[in-house]
Write a protein that holds these residues in place. Structure first.
Motif, PDB file in Angstrom:
ATOM      1  N   MET A   1       0.847  -1.184   0.000  1.00  0.00           N
ATOM      2  CA  MET A   1       0.000   0.000   0.000  1.00  0.00           C
ATOM      3  C   MET A   1       0.889   1.243   0.000  1.00  0.00           C
ATOM      4  SD  MET A   1      -2.957   1.147   2.703  1.00  0.00           S
ATOM      5  CE  MET A   1      -3.888  -0.369   2.517  1.00  0.00           C
ATOM      6  N   ASP A   2       0.723   2.101  -0.979  1.00  0.00           N
ATOM      7  CA  ASP A   2       1.521   3.312  -1.136  1.00  0.00           C
ATOM      8  C   ASP A   2       0.865   4.434  -0.339  1.00  0.00           C
ATOM      9  OD1 ASP A   2       2.982   5.475  -1.927  1.00  0.00           O
ATOM     10  OD2 ASP A   2       2.499   5.323  -4.052  1.00  0.00           O
ATOM     11  N   VAL A   3       1.462   4.808   0.784  1.00  0.00           N
ATOM     12  CA  VAL A   3       0.819   5.801   1.646  1.00  0.00           C
ATOM     13  C   VAL A   3       0.788   7.196   1.019  1.00  0.00           C
ATOM     14  CG1 VAL A   3       1.313   4.612   3.805  1.00  0.00           C
ATOM     15  CG2 VAL A   3       2.988   6.234   2.893  1.00  0.00           C
ATOM     16  N   TRP A   4       1.581   7.418  -0.029  1.00  0.00           N
ATOM     17  CA  TRP A   4       1.560   8.707  -0.706  1.00  0.00           C
ATOM     18  C   TRP A   4       0.391   8.836  -1.675  1.00  0.00           C
ATOM     19  CZ3 TRP A   4       5.023  12.203   1.070  1.00  0.00           C
ATOM     20  CH2 TRP A   4       6.149  11.729   1.731  1.00  0.00           C
ATOM     21  N   ASP A   5      -0.344   7.769  -1.907  1.00  0.00           N
ATOM     22  CA  ASP A   5      -1.397   7.734  -2.928  1.00  0.00           C
ATOM     23  C   ASP A   5      -2.721   7.350  -2.259  1.00  0.00           C
ATOM     24  OD1 ASP A   5      -3.137   7.132  -5.023  1.00  0.00           O
ATOM     25  OD2 ASP A   5      -1.595   6.191  -6.249  1.00  0.00           O
ATOM     26  N   ALA A   6      -3.647   8.314  -2.160  1.00  0.00           N
ATOM     27  CA  ALA A   6      -4.930   8.046  -1.511  1.00  0.00           C
ATOM     28  C   ALA A   6      -5.697   6.940  -2.212  1.00  0.00           C
ATOM     29  CB  ALA A   6      -5.767   9.323  -1.465  1.00  0.00           C
ATOM     30  N   ASP A   7      -5.597   6.893  -3.533  1.00  0.00           N
ATOM     31  CA  ASP A   7      -6.294   5.853  -4.286  1.00  0.00           C
ATOM     32  C   ASP A   7      -5.746   4.481  -3.934  1.00  0.00           C
ATOM     33  OD1 ASP A   7      -8.059   4.762  -6.062  1.00  0.00           O
ATOM     34  OD2 ASP A   7      -7.354   5.870  -7.809  1.00  0.00           O
ATOM     35  N   ALA A   8      -4.421   4.357  -3.890  1.00  0.00           N
ATOM     36  CA  ALA A   8      -3.809   3.072  -3.550  1.00  0.00           C
ATOM     37  C   ALA A   8      -4.151   2.641  -2.127  1.00  0.00           C
ATOM     38  CB  ALA A   8      -2.293   3.164  -3.716  1.00  0.00           C
ATOM     39  N   CYS A   9      -4.406   3.593  -1.245  1.00  0.00           N
ATOM     40  CA  CYS A   9      -4.782   3.279   0.136  1.00  0.00           C
ATOM     41  C   CYS A   9      -6.267   2.936   0.270  1.00  0.00           C
ATOM     42  CB  CYS A   9      -4.454   4.452   1.050  1.00  0.00           C
ATOM     43  SG  CYS A   9      -2.687   4.724   1.278  1.00  0.00           S
ATOM     44  N   GLY A  10      -6.999   2.983  -0.825  1.00  0.00           N
ATOM     45  CA  GLY A  10      -8.416   2.652  -0.791  1.00  0.00           C
ATOM     46  C   GLY A  10      -9.286   3.755  -0.248  1.00  0.00           C
ATOM     47  N   LEU A  11      -8.761   4.988  -0.207  1.00  0.00           N
ATOM     48  CA  LEU A  11      -9.526   6.106   0.343  1.00  0.00           C
ATOM     49  C   LEU A  11     -10.388   6.808  -0.699  1.00  0.00           C
ATOM     50  CD1 LEU A  11      -6.672   7.441   2.618  1.00  0.00           C
ATOM     51  CD2 LEU A  11      -8.940   6.775   3.453  1.00  0.00           C
ATOM     52  N   ILE A  12     -10.239   6.422  -1.960  1.00  0.00           N
ATOM     53  CA  ILE A  12     -11.068   6.971  -3.037  1.00  0.00           C
ATOM     54  C   ILE A  12     -11.828   5.812  -3.654  1.00  0.00           C
ATOM     55  CG2 ILE A  12     -11.084   8.283  -5.193  1.00  0.00           C
ATOM     56  CD1 ILE A  12      -8.410   9.504  -4.352  1.00  0.00           C
ATOM     57  N   GLN A  13     -13.100   5.691  -3.285  1.00  0.00           N
ATOM     58  CA  GLN A  13     -13.852   4.468  -3.578  1.00  0.00           C
ATOM     59  C   GLN A  13     -14.925   4.628  -4.651  1.00  0.00           C
ATOM     60  OE1 GLN A  13     -13.876   1.271  -2.034  1.00  0.00           O
ATOM     61  NE2 GLN A  13     -12.037   1.672  -0.845  1.00  0.00           N
ATOM     62  N   SER A  14     -15.155   5.840  -5.146  1.00  0.00           N
ATOM     63  CA  SER A  14     -16.286   6.015  -6.055  1.00  0.00           C
ATOM     64  C   SER A  14     -15.988   7.090  -7.085  1.00  0.00           C
ATOM     65  CB  SER A  14     -17.547   6.417  -5.267  1.00  0.00           C
ATOM     66  OG  SER A  14     -17.408   7.731  -4.752  1.00  0.00           O
ATOM     67  N   ALA A  15     -16.743   7.045  -8.182  1.00  0.00           N
ATOM     68  CA  ALA A  15     -16.618   8.075  -9.214  1.00  0.00           C
ATOM     69  C   ALA A  15     -17.032   9.432  -8.672  1.00  0.00           C
ATOM     70  CB  ALA A  15     -17.473   7.698 -10.429  1.00  0.00           C
ATOM     71  N   GLY A  16     -18.016   9.459  -7.779  1.00  0.00           N
ATOM     72  CA  GLY A  16     -18.448  10.714  -7.187  1.00  0.00           C
ATOM     73  C   GLY A  16     -17.348  11.360  -6.367  1.00  0.00           C
ATOM     74  N   CYS A  17     -16.621  10.552  -5.614  1.00  0.00           N
ATOM     75  CA  CYS A  17     -15.498  11.071  -4.841  1.00  0.00           C
ATOM     76  C   CYS A  17     -14.428  11.623  -5.770  1.00  0.00           C
ATOM     77  CB  CYS A  17     -14.936   9.960  -3.959  1.00  0.00           C
ATOM     78  SG  CYS A  17     -13.517  10.449  -2.957  1.00  0.00           S
ATOM     79  N   ARG A  18     -14.139  10.916  -6.856  1.00  0.00           N
ATOM     80  CA  ARG A  18     -13.129  11.385  -7.817  1.00  0.00           C
ATOM     81  C   ARG A  18     -13.540  12.715  -8.426  1.00  0.00           C
ATOM     82  NH1 ARG A  18      -9.764   7.001  -8.503  1.00  0.00           N
ATOM     83  NH2 ARG A  18     -10.791   5.005  -8.036  1.00  0.00           N
ATOM     84  N   ARG A  19     -14.804  12.867  -8.744  1.00  0.00           N
ATOM     85  CA  ARG A  19     -15.259  14.124  -9.337  1.00  0.00           C
ATOM     86  C   ARG A  19     -15.111  15.277  -8.351  1.00  0.00           C
ATOM     87  NH1 ARG A  19     -19.275  10.740 -11.629  1.00  0.00           N
ATOM     88  NH2 ARG A  19     -20.721  11.234  -9.920  1.00  0.00           N
ATOM     89  N   ARG A  20     -15.450  15.020  -7.095  1.00  0.00           N
ATOM     90  CA  ARG A  20     -15.303  16.063  -6.082  1.00  0.00           C
ATOM     91  C   ARG A  20     -13.838  16.528  -5.994  1.00  0.00           C
ATOM     92  NH1 ARG A  20     -19.222  18.907  -2.993  1.00  0.00           N
ATOM     93  NH2 ARG A  20     -21.085  17.610  -2.811  1.00  0.00           N
ATOM     94  N   LEU A  21     -12.928  15.588  -5.985  1.00  0.00           N
ATOM     95  CA  LEU A  21     -11.512  15.924  -5.855  1.00  0.00           C
ATOM     96  C   LEU A  21     -10.977  16.601  -7.109  1.00  0.00           C
ATOM     97  CD1 LEU A  21     -10.235  12.680  -4.086  1.00  0.00           C
ATOM     98  CD2 LEU A  21     -10.724  14.885  -3.027  1.00  0.00           C
TER      99      LEU A  21
END
Length: 640
Positions: A1-21
């Motif tokens: 798990m790459d702690v520098w990457d929120a996606d790799a840490c599973g903290l970005i779980q949806s398309a809606g979250c990606r759009r917000r960011l």
């Protein structure tokens, strides 16, 4: 798990979250109001973090923080994203969230119940209350330049984060960078410091948005934008963690829950979650992507050397480890359980944290002598030293007030928090050694350091060995071996006296020898007379004050009074360090490194380490609680 990457840490779980960011961007916009400032760089073609618009705020000299329509808009948009359903749902569904829930259940099952829980609860009754530091700082700001408390509050909030950057990243050649990055990171405090039991004070979220406005409006680049998005992810995770700690109270069988979840969290799992809870990805990305640190990172400010060198990784994570040591009793009482210290106590008892203060000191010295080929060892050590100073001096972290309260409590509490006996102090520091690894604990939460109890009677190295460690902290680029020897001689002398003297009054007198060590270091590294004079007149007296108030004065309860001595010391230290950024870059850095080296050596290598006392005190009491029959409970303590 790459702690520098929120996606790799599973903290970005949806398309809606990606759009917000994806909708979030840092830097100047088309808003017309706010202070005018000339563009400094082409924000489209410059990927790294940089100043895109000239800032106006000068810490301790301006009358207020400037607000920008652009910065306010970015700040509101970021906070809306943090509290959005999409981003919070992603955080809740993440592996770090699962870690937070299992950690909370572990602490409920193994730390809060029985004699250990009773011991920590008894300590909490006498511990001074954390929080409200912004309100206490208003007097200082109004005495300097702020026209009113309403103007002073955002200044105190902004300078809090900016001071950590100014102290921990001394290689910046542009003194505006630490302040602007600290300003932008006040989005974190807008979420984390408003509302909880340890709220900072100073007003609601708008005061934090005011503090963040200039940083959000003046910094730009793809790395700065990525840091902004990471802040949103991290703050959403902070709120999620709080929700899960509260929810863990409904678990009727916490031991069974932990077993069903696959067992307790490991140090590696806790590290990944704690990294995001401490906001470290954006904290480091925002500053390491700027010009003076850009050579250590990729285009997004990712410090990959920390993934390859365990000594660098350990050093930069002291940014939260010192915090956890100081806040241990408060965190146990108030549900801040995503904590290495709390989980280590739950899993390994007192032995899992006994000696961790000296281990943290060794982390700094080990990274400075690492011979691997990664870049960034010196910079990592400076992050550790800046963090050591910050959590000792910043008014939010009440280390001396705690030690004053515990030292005047009835036995066995006062004995547990006492200094080591004269003649034995340096032995414990010098003989602490770290075992290999990225973490400070094994997978089963056994400590990865050895101390005096593991030495089988071998002779202690004494003051000379610690003096060498002191000099390496102070001198990034020694001019000659004669200069090194002069510094070692001065350090050996004061360290030997730290081990020899036994009363607070006699130890107070060592403030001057520590200041003379600073003189010797300055003579070795600073040739410019202006820089030498400024360091001598402004920084030198602060070494004595830190020694008396924050290290030795911790035994004197009067240091925790209502005379604002702690707040004044912090402001004076911060102002003096910030003023060194007006010096020529080479001389300014040498002065800052010398100051960091001397004050952290006084704190950590003298055998009188406040961090060691704050960790070892509860560890000793918990060991007694586990070994005494009937179960040990400290005597009733006076109310805080």
């Amino acid at each position: 798990m790459d702690v520098w990457d929120a996606d790799a840490c599973g903290l970005i779980q949806s398309a809606g979250c990606r759009r917000r960011l994806a909708a979030l961007h840092m830097g100047p916009g088309g808003d017309s109001d706010g202070p005018s400032g000339r563009p400094e760089k082409d924000t489209v073609r410059e990927p790294a973090g940089h100043i895109a618009r000239t800032p106006f705020y000068v810490p301790y000299e301006s009358k207020e923080v400037p607000r920008y329509a652009t910065g306010d808009r970015i700040g509101r948009q970021a906070l809306n994203a943090t509290f959005s359903r999409e981003v919070l749902a992603s955080a809740m569904a993440s592996p770090p969230a699962a870690t937070a829930l299992v950690a909370a259940a572990t602490i409920r099952a193994q730390l809060l119940s029985g004699p250990a829980g009773q011991t920590l609860a008894a300590l909490a009754t006498v511990a001074p209350k954390k929080g409200g530091e912004v309100d206490r700082m208003l007097v200082e700001y109004c005495a300097r330049h702020a026209d009113s408390p309403e103007q002073a509050a955002p200044m105190a909030i902004r300078d809090f984060y900016g001071s950590w950057y100014a102290w921990s990243f001394p290689r910046c050649t542009d003194g505006r960078i630490p302040g602007l990055v600290g300003s932008a990171l006040c989005l974190t405090t807008a979420v984390d410091y408003v509302g909880p039991a340890d709220a900072a004070g100073g007003g609601g979220r708008d005061a934090h948005l005011a503090a963040a406005s200039e940083g959000l409006a003046c910094l730009a680049g793809t790395a700065s934008t990525q840091a902004l998005r990471d802040i949103v992810v991290a703050t959403a995770f902070m709120k999620t963690k709080d929700t899960l700690v509260t929810a863990s109270a409904a678990i009727t069988d916490p031991r069974g829950f932990v077993h069903a979840a696959g067992g307790p969290v490991t140090p590696e799992e806790l590290f990944r979650a704690r990294w995001w809870d401490a906001d470290l990805t954006p904290v480091f990305r925002a500053i390491l992507s700027t010009p003076d640190y850009r050579h250590l990172t990729d285009d997004l400010g990712t410090f990959r050397a920390a993934d390859r060198c365990s000594r660098i990784k350990r050093a930069i994570t002291t940014a939260y480890r010192y915090n956890e040591i100081v806040d241990l009793v408060w965190d146990c009482r108030h549900g801040e359980w995503l904590s290495e210290m709390c989980v280590a106590l739950a899993m390994g008892g007192g032995r899992a944290v006994m000696g961790i203060g000296d281990a943290c000191a060794r982390i700094t010295d080990d990274v400075l002598t690492c011979d691997c080929h990664e870049n960034g060892h010196e910079e990592a050590a400076e992050i550790a030293m800046g963090s050591c100073l910050f959590f000792l001096v910043a008014p939010r972290y009440i280390a001396p007030q705690q030690l004053a309260a515990y030292s005047t409590a009835p036995d066995p509490v006062s004995s547990a928090y006492a200094w080591r006996p004269a003649g034995t102090r340096l032995r414990g520091v010098a003989h602490t050694a770290l075992q290999p690894g990225d973490m400070l604990h094994s997978p089963t939460w056994q400590p990865l350091w050895t101390g005096t109890s593991d030495l089988n009677g071998r002779e202690a190295p004494g003051a000379a060995q610690l003096a060498r460690r002191t000099v390496i902290r102070c001198l990034a680029d020694p001019k000659s071996q004669d200069a090194v020897r002069a510094c070692e001689a001065a350090a050996t002398s004061v360290l030997a006296d730290c081990d020899r003297l036994n009363t607070p009054a006699s130890l107070h007198e060592l403030a001057e020898p520590w200041c003379r060590l600073f003189d010797t270091v300055l003579d070795a590294v600073v040739a410019d007379s202006t820089a030498h004079h400024q360091a001598t007149t402004e920084l030198r007296p602060l070494i004595g004050r830190i020694w008396r108030q924050r290290i030795i004065g911790a035994n004197n309860q009067s240091t925790g009074g209502a005379d604002h001595a702690h707040e004044q010391l912090y402001a004076d230290v911060d102002h003096a360090i910030r003023r060194t950024y007006s010096l020529p870059p080479i001389e300014g850095f040498a002065v800052r490194r010398a100051f960091l080296g001397v004050v952290t050596s006084a704190a950590e290598l003298s055998g009188l380490n406040p961090y060691a006392r704050l960790a070892d005190g509860p560890a000793r009491l918990l060991l007694d609680a586990a070994e005494t029959s009937p179960p040990f409970l400290p005597p009733a303590l006076p109310p805080a």
